[in-house]
Design an enzyme around this catalytic site. Structure first.
Site, PDB file in Angstrom:
ATOM      1  N   GLY A 282      -5.188  -9.112   3.093  1.00 32.02           N
ATOM      2  CA  GLY A 282      -5.846  -8.163   2.189  1.00 32.02           C
ATOM      3  C   GLY A 282      -5.133  -7.937   0.877  1.00 32.02           C
ATOM      4  O   GLY A 282      -5.062  -6.806   0.402  1.00 32.02           O
TER       5      GLY A 282
ATOM      6  N   CYS B 115      16.973  15.694 -11.065  1.00 34.10           N
ATOM      7  CA  CYS B 115      18.123  15.517 -10.129  1.00 34.10           C
ATOM      8  C   CYS B 115      17.912  14.325  -9.199  1.00 34.10           C
ATOM      9  O   CYS B 115      18.766  14.033  -8.356  1.00 34.10           O
ATOM     10  CB  CYS B 115      18.349  16.809  -9.339  1.00 34.10           C
ATOM     11  SG  CYS B 115      17.045  17.161  -8.143  1.00 34.10           S
TER      12      CYS B 115
ATOM     13  N   ASP C 280      -0.617   4.231   0.821  1.00 38.22           N
ATOM     14  CA  ASP C 280      -1.446   5.236   1.521  1.00 38.22           C
ATOM     15  C   ASP C 280      -0.833   5.747   2.828  1.00 38.22           C
ATOM     16  O   ASP C 280      -1.342   6.710   3.408  1.00 38.22           O
ATOM     17  CB  ASP C 280      -2.862   4.669   1.783  1.00 38.22           C
ATOM     18  CG  ASP C 280      -2.840   3.345   2.561  1.00 38.22           C
ATOM     19  OD1 ASP C 280      -3.740   2.511   2.315  1.00 38.22           O
ATOM     20  OD2 ASP C 280      -1.930   3.139   3.397  1.00 38.22           O
TER      21      ASP C 280
ATOM     22  N   HIS D 295       6.023  -0.708  -2.549  1.00 40.81           N
ATOM     23  CA  HIS D 295       5.487  -0.048  -3.758  1.00 40.81           C
ATOM     24  C   HIS D 295       5.541   1.460  -3.638  1.00 40.81           C
ATOM     25  O   HIS D 295       4.948   2.177  -4.453  1.00 40.81           O
ATOM     26  CB  HIS D 295       4.035  -0.496  -4.027  1.00 40.81           C
ATOM     27  CG  HIS D 295       3.965  -1.909  -4.537  1.00 40.81           C
ATOM     28  ND1 HIS D 295       2.772  -2.564  -4.737  1.00 40.81           N
ATOM     29  CD2 HIS D 295       4.935  -2.786  -4.872  1.00 40.81           C
ATOM     30  CE1 HIS D 295       3.018  -3.788  -5.185  1.00 40.81           C
ATOM     31  NE2 HIS D 295       4.327  -3.949  -5.257  1.00 40.81           N
TER      32      HIS D 295
ATOM     33  N   CYS E  69      16.082  22.024  -8.466  1.00 40.91           N
ATOM     34  CA  CYS E  69      16.584  22.237  -9.856  1.00 40.91           C
ATOM     35  C   CYS E  69      15.472  22.628 -10.833  1.00 40.91           C
ATOM     36  O   CYS E  69      15.723  22.833 -12.017  1.00 40.91           O
ATOM     37  CB  CYS E  69      17.267  20.965 -10.351  1.00 40.91           C
ATOM     38  SG  CYS E  69      16.082  19.648 -10.764  1.00 40.91           S
TER      39      CYS E  69
ATOM     40  N   SER F 127      -4.713  -9.624  -3.207  1.00 38.03           N
ATOM     41  CA  SER F 127      -5.217 -10.606  -4.183  1.00 38.03           C
ATOM     42  C   SER F 127      -4.105 -11.549  -4.624  1.00 38.03           C
ATOM     43  O   SER F 127      -4.348 -12.542  -5.302  1.00 38.03           O
ATOM     44  CB  SER F 127      -5.791  -9.881  -5.406  1.00 38.03           C
ATOM     45  OG  SER F 127      -4.794  -9.023  -5.964  1.00 38.03           O
TER      46      SER F 127
ATOM     47  N   ASN G 189       0.829  -1.211   0.000  1.00 35.23           N
ATOM     48  CA  ASN G 189       0.000   0.000   0.000  1.00 35.23           C
ATOM     49  C   ASN G 189       0.859   1.255   0.000  1.00 35.23           C
ATOM     50  O   ASN G 189       1.921   1.294   0.619  1.00 35.23           O
ATOM     51  CB  ASN G 189      -0.931   0.004   1.225  1.00 35.23           C
ATOM     52  CG  ASN G 189      -1.845  -1.211   1.247  1.00 35.23           C
ATOM     53  OD1 ASN G 189      -2.055  -1.845   0.213  1.00 35.23           O
ATOM     54  ND2 ASN G 189      -2.341  -1.577   2.418  1.00 35.23           N
TER      55      ASN G 189
HETATM   56  N1  APR Z   1     -10.334  -7.429   4.756  1.00 37.93           N
HETATM   57  C1  APR Z   1      -9.489  -8.313   4.173  1.00 37.93           C
HETATM   58  N2  APR Z   1      -9.314  -8.414   2.830  1.00 37.93           N
HETATM   59  C2  APR Z   1     -10.045  -7.578   2.055  1.00 37.93           C
HETATM   60  C3  APR Z   1     -10.950  -6.631   2.587  1.00 37.93           C
HETATM   61  C4  APR Z   1     -11.078  -6.581   4.000  1.00 37.93           C
HETATM   62  N3  APR Z   1     -11.927  -5.728   4.605  1.00 37.93           N
HETATM   63  N4  APR Z   1     -11.527  -5.955   1.548  1.00 37.93           N
HETATM   64  C5  APR Z   1     -10.972  -6.453   0.411  1.00 37.93           C
HETATM   65  N5  APR Z   1     -10.099  -7.433   0.709  1.00 37.93           N
HETATM   66  C6  APR Z   1      -9.248  -8.204  -0.199  1.00 37.93           C
HETATM   67  C7  APR Z   1      -9.861  -8.529  -1.546  1.00 37.93           C
HETATM   68  O1  APR Z   1     -10.582  -9.750  -1.467  1.00 37.93           O
HETATM   69  C8  APR Z   1      -8.596  -8.678  -2.414  1.00 37.93           C
HETATM   70  O2  APR Z   1      -8.106 -10.012  -2.359  1.00 37.93           O
HETATM   71  O3  APR Z   1      -8.133  -7.379  -0.492  1.00 37.93           O
HETATM   72  C9  APR Z   1      -7.589  -7.752  -1.747  1.00 37.93           C
HETATM   73  C10 APR Z   1      -7.311  -6.497  -2.553  1.00 37.93           C
HETATM   74  O4  APR Z   1      -6.710  -6.916  -3.767  1.00 37.93           O
HETATM   75  P1  APR Z   1      -6.230  -5.804  -4.822  1.00 37.93           P
HETATM   76  O5  APR Z   1      -7.319  -4.788  -5.004  1.00 37.93           O
HETATM   77  O6  APR Z   1      -5.699  -6.556  -5.984  1.00 37.93           O
HETATM   78  O7  APR Z   1      -5.048  -5.051  -4.077  1.00 37.93           O
HETATM   79  P2  APR Z   1      -3.554  -5.575  -3.852  1.00 37.93           P
HETATM   80  O8  APR Z   1      -3.500  -7.050  -3.715  1.00 37.93           O
HETATM   81  O9  APR Z   1      -2.990  -4.764  -2.754  1.00 37.93           O
HETATM   82  O10 APR Z   1      -2.842  -5.140  -5.232  1.00 37.93           O
HETATM   83  C11 APR Z   1      -1.432  -5.321  -5.303  1.00 37.93           C
HETATM   84  O11 APR Z   1      -1.457  -4.179  -7.428  1.00 37.93           O
HETATM   85  O12 APR Z   1      -2.340  -2.437  -8.673  1.00 37.93           O
HETATM   86  C12 APR Z   1      -1.209  -2.867  -7.978  1.00 37.93           C
HETATM   87  O13 APR Z   1       0.423  -1.547  -6.947  1.00 37.93           O
HETATM   88  C13 APR Z   1      -0.905  -1.953  -6.829  1.00 37.93           C
HETATM   89  O14 APR Z   1      -0.113  -2.508  -4.616  1.00 37.93           O
HETATM   90  C14 APR Z   1      -1.078  -2.829  -5.598  1.00 37.93           C
HETATM   91  C15 APR Z   1      -0.872  -4.227  -6.140  1.00 37.93           C
END
Ligand code: APR
Length: 236
Positions: free
Chosen positions: A183, A126, A100, A115, A146, A185, A98
């Site tokens: 959290g 620079c 954020d 990331h 710069c 994917s 993340n």
């Molecule tokens: N609690 C737990 N998991 C959750 C929740 C929650 N409240 N809400 C959503 N999720 C899960 C979803 O099921 C999903 O598997 O969080 C995951 C979010 O997946 P993505 O949106 O693909 O985000 P992420 O895995 O962080 O993406 C990785 O991809 O686009 C690039 O650089 C970007 O860092 C990012 C990277």
């Protein structure tokens, strides 16, 4: 007592990998969920060096919109449980995909932002790095040193991850008793491979997600639920 709770009590070293899902309950949109950013915006148009070089105004307008969205957002209980976990663990490393800054905002100390961070900027001329919390940010922002064009210090698709943070993340993944994957994917490399590396190195791997992912196949356990609910239960 279940394995996770006993390992939490005895675990000398814990490594955590988080993704956008841990910030979802704070109101930060994820990338691939039903309301995900990639449903409404095309990553190749906004999150690549080529996109930035082709139309820096468009890319900065998108990041300015995300910065405005994130700026008032507070960490949620899941972030704070990880702060408590860090305080109770001898060796603790938090690896996050993340950008954020919510783990820092919650008080986590040993955080590897593999990331990047949406509040950091880098001069394309620079290369100097700085923190910039202006909301809104001037479009196009220029370097105080710069006059060069600034870019967000985030890793775009096709770019390599910061070597220092990635090396530290790989070390933490392969030298821990317990690894949480929360959290994410598990679709983006090399972050997703950290979970596999941890498993292969002998860590007990626990996935926390609202649904199964490709990483569920390598995890020792997958706890289905919201990150805050599952983490509060585990640390209670
Ligand atoms: N609690 C737990 N998991 C959750 C929740 C929650 N409240 N809400 C959503 N999720 C899960 C979803 O099921 C999903 O598997 O969080 C995951 C979010 O997946 P993505 O949106 O693909 O985000 P992420 O895995 O962080 O993406 C990785 O991809 O686009 C690039 O650089 C970007 O860092 C990012 C990277």
């Amino acid at each position: 007592m279940d394995t996770i709770k006993s390992k939490l009590q005895t675990g000398q070293s814990i490594t955590v990998l988080t993704g956008a899902g841990i910030s979802a309950e704070s109101g930060v949109p994820t990338f691939r969920g039903s309301d995900g950013l990639w449903k409404n915006f095309r990553p190749e148009k906004l999150a690549t060096l080529e996109a930035f070089q082709a139309d820096p105004c468009l890319v900065w307008e998108w990041y300015d919109w995300r910065r405005k969205l994130i700026e008032p957002i507070e960490p949620n209980p899941a972030h704070y449980v990880l702060v408590d976990m860090e305080n109770q663990t001898e060796q603790f490393t938090l690896i996050t995909q993340n950008i954020d800054g919510l783990h820092h905002k919650a008080g986590s100390q040993n955080v590897l932002e593999i990331h990047g961070n949406i509040w950091k900027v880098q001069c394309t001329k620079c290369q100097c790095l700085s923190h910039n919390s202006e909301v809104p940010i001037q479009i196009l922002p220029t370097c105080h040193q710069c006059g060069g064009l600034l870019r967000p210090k985030v890793v775009w698709f096709g770019e390599t991850l910061p070597a220092k943070e990635l090396a530290a993340a790989q070390l933490a993944a392969t030298h821990c008793d317990l690894m949480f994957i929360i959290g994410t994917s598990g679709l983006v490399q090399p972050a997703a491979s950290l979970g596999i590396a941890g498993k292969q190195a002998g860590a007990y791997v626990v996935e926390i997600n609202v649904e199964r992912t490709p990483l569920s196949n390598i995890a020792d356990e997958t706890r289905i639920g919201k990150a805050s609910d599952v983490l509060i239960d585990l640390l209670s």
